[in-house]
Write an enzyme that holds these catalytic residues in place. Sequence first.
Site, PDB file in Angstrom:
ATOM      1  N   HIS A 104       5.269   6.138  -2.082  1.00 56.89           N
ATOM      2  CA  HIS A 104       6.028   4.732  -2.316  1.00 56.89           C
ATOM      3  C   HIS A 104       5.058   3.624  -1.712  1.00 56.89           C
ATOM      4  CE1 HIS A 104       7.466   5.684   1.776  1.00 56.89           C
ATOM      5  NE2 HIS A 104       7.742   4.490   1.896  1.00 56.89           N
ATOM      6  N   HIS A 138       0.935  -1.338  -0.085  1.00 57.10           N
ATOM      7  CA  HIS A 138       0.045   0.045  -0.098  1.00 57.10           C
ATOM      8  C   HIS A 138       0.826   1.348  -0.109  1.00 57.10           C
ATOM      9  CE1 HIS A 138       1.199  -0.404   4.211  1.00 57.10           C
ATOM     10  NE2 HIS A 138       1.026   0.798   4.213  1.00 57.10           N
TER      11      HIS A 138
END
Length: 202
Positions: free
Chosen positions: A128, A41
């Site tokens: 990220h 995630h």
Amino acid sequence: MPRLFVAVETPQEIRTAIARVIEGLKGSGAEVRWEEPEKLHITLKFLGNTEEERVPRIIAALEDVAQKVEPFDIQYASLGTFPPKGQPRVLWVGVRQGEQSLKMLAAAVETAMGELGFEPEERAFHPHVTIGRVKGGRNMHDLLRRMESITFESQPTHVTHISLVKSELRPSGSVYTTVRACPFHTGGTATQEGRRLSDTVR
């Protein structure tokens, strides 16, 4: 007391593609704790251990943020490390298309959570997906060489909501559970404030 964070959850097809990258990197034999595909995630805001009675207000604030944003596209691309130089501690897959949209979304979440008393992040937001955490220096040269040789680029994917996620530590490792998915504004007439925020994240 649940341990919570706010995230953009990674679609299954992207998780599968990143999992193939992870399998290739595992061949280095480096000392890394690799993330499971179902846990991949983009963290927008880490809240930490949070009293149960605060959760409804958190959800309401996140739903308010989400309703001021319209869906947008992002593209996952490239591999990197934190820190970018020296001994790596975190390995990640980055974002190309949609990076600015995610930064503006994270800023909106940061503001909303700050109003509820959560401490601000000390580091600048860098969108990220964490894929591994380095536990030692063995075979690090081979790992970095493999990372440099991989060209990763996903198809653009549509972001339609943000999620409040609970992390539970179990003997087998941490398990993530979505507490609430907060959908973005779609259709109808957005408020002027909503249009302004949507314009910033497109």
